[in-house]
Scaffold this active site. Structure first.
Site, PDB file in Angstrom:
ATOM      1  N   ARG A 233     -37.691   1.530 -31.373  1.00 58.12           N
ATOM      2  CA  ARG A 233     -37.281   2.874 -32.044  1.00 58.12           C
ATOM      3  C   ARG A 233     -35.774   2.697 -32.435  1.00 58.12           C
ATOM      4  NH1 ARG A 233     -41.807   3.376 -31.662  1.00 58.12           N
ATOM      5  NH2 ARG A 233     -42.911   4.988 -30.748  1.00 58.12           N
ATOM      6  N   GLU A 262     -36.652   8.702 -40.225  1.00 57.89           N
ATOM      7  CA  GLU A 262     -37.972   8.217 -40.823  1.00 57.89           C
ATOM      8  C   GLU A 262     -38.635   9.209 -41.600  1.00 57.89           C
ATOM      9  OE1 GLU A 262     -40.344   5.973 -38.188  1.00 57.89           O
ATOM     10  OE2 GLU A 262     -38.500   4.522 -37.600  1.00 57.89           O
ATOM     11  N   HIS A 281     -41.729   1.065 -40.581  1.00 57.40           N
ATOM     12  CA  HIS A 281     -42.506   1.299 -39.417  1.00 57.40           C
ATOM     13  C   HIS A 281     -43.846   1.067 -39.502  1.00 57.40           C
ATOM     14  CE1 HIS A 281     -41.961   4.147 -35.491  1.00 57.40           C
ATOM     15  NE2 HIS A 281     -42.858   2.991 -35.295  1.00 57.40           N
TER      16      HIS A 281
END
Length: 314
Positions: A233, A262, A281
């Site tokens: 993360r 994000e 991601h």
């Protein structure tokens, strides 16, 4: 019943489950919402929302304004950006799915590591532009792989490092010598982890204890040739401190799949740095995990409609 599938960046959700079996109006929303007002206005007419884990945020003030919402399905068994107590208080049921495959993120971590140490993105770009060989890569055998966290993902990353003949060391707040030994890994202090690692890979759950755990001090203690890898993360690493270290080249580079915001803002400096290998991601973005996520989301909705909710997130 009106259902919205959120966060389907790749426009693939319909391919991985039989949404037609629900006998409902299903709409897919691909793009992230720019702000809370847009989110509420766009979702206010839906009874059911299916959210990809930790993309769209659902704090209490948003949930209160979604008057028709009865069921919120998250992919994965938990979702840190959904206010579960608030949902419960509003009579909104939150259901989940099984987690993504444990191998997905560990495989991506190694894709990033290998791409970084052998300069794959830069060399690929050079070949496409008509050039040929510009860099000298580094090998991994005999180097030290540091794991910040040795859970189900970190331990898998460790095993691959050992296959490359790397020394594997680890630290986390609760890691014991006995637990690390089960994976052939040596426990060290936090300071030693950062100082000794040639590749340091982050594998912690985001929490109050881990937020900002990798800060300016930790980055300053790393070798000038070291690679920092983060597939966990973004907020575990102080992003401003990392950018500074990369710009000043006090560390060798970074390989990043996760970020503080994000999607990563279009003009973010991390998009421009040559000593960064970067992906959007992708850790759990695989066919296998998506099949589990969306098939079980359909099961959750069907069970809720039948008055027998399953996989309720408590």
């Amino acid at each position: 019943m009106r259902i919205a599938i959120l966060d389907d960046y790749q426009n693939v959700a319909r391919e991985y489950a039989d949404w037609g079996s629900l006998n409902a109006r299903v709409e897919v929303i691909h793009d992230p919402f720019p702000d809370t007002e847009t989110l509420v206005a766009r979702l206010t007419e839906f009874d059911v929302l299916v959210a990809m884990r930790e993309r769209t945020r659902f704090p209490a003030d948003v949930l209160r304004r979604l008057d028709r919402l009865q069921l919120l399905v998250t992919t994965g068994p938990a979702n840190a950006v959904i206010d579960i107590p608030a949902a419960r208080g509003l009579g909104i049921t939150v259901c989940g799915t099984r987690p993504p495959f444990a191998s997905d993120t560990s495989e991506l971590a190694w894709a990033l590591i290998l791409a970084a140490v052998r300069h794959v993105p830069a060399e690929t770009r050079l070949v496409r532009e008509g050039g040929w060989q510009m860099s000298v890569g580094s090998g991994l055998a005999g180097k030290t792989l540091g794991l910040l966290g040795l859970g189900r993902t970190g331990s898998r990353v460790a095993r691959v490092g050992q296959a490359f003949n790397m020394e594997t060391i680890a630290w986390s707040q609760n890691l014991t010598t006995e637990k690390a030994a089960e994976h052939g890994v040596t426990v060290v202090s936090k300071q030693e982890l950062f100082a000794r690692s040639d590749v340091l890979s982050v594998h912690l759950v985001l929490s109050d204890r881990s937020r900002g755990l990798v800060g300016a001090g930790e980055l300053a203690s790393m070798k000038p040739s070291a690679l920092l890898v983060n597939t966990s993360r973004g907020p575990i690493v102080d992003e401003d401190a990392l950018v500074h270290a990369l710009q000043e080249r006090t560390i060798g580079g970074a390989a990043l799949d996760v970020f503080g915001t994000e999607p990563l803002p279009e003009r973010h400096v991390l998009r421009t740095l040559e000593n960064v290998v970067i992906t959007p991601h992708l850790g759990y973005v695989t066919q296998g995990s998506y099949k589990v996520f969306y098939e079980e989301a359909v099961e959750d909705i069907a069970a809720f409609a039948a008055g027998k909710p399953i996989r309720v997130v408590e």
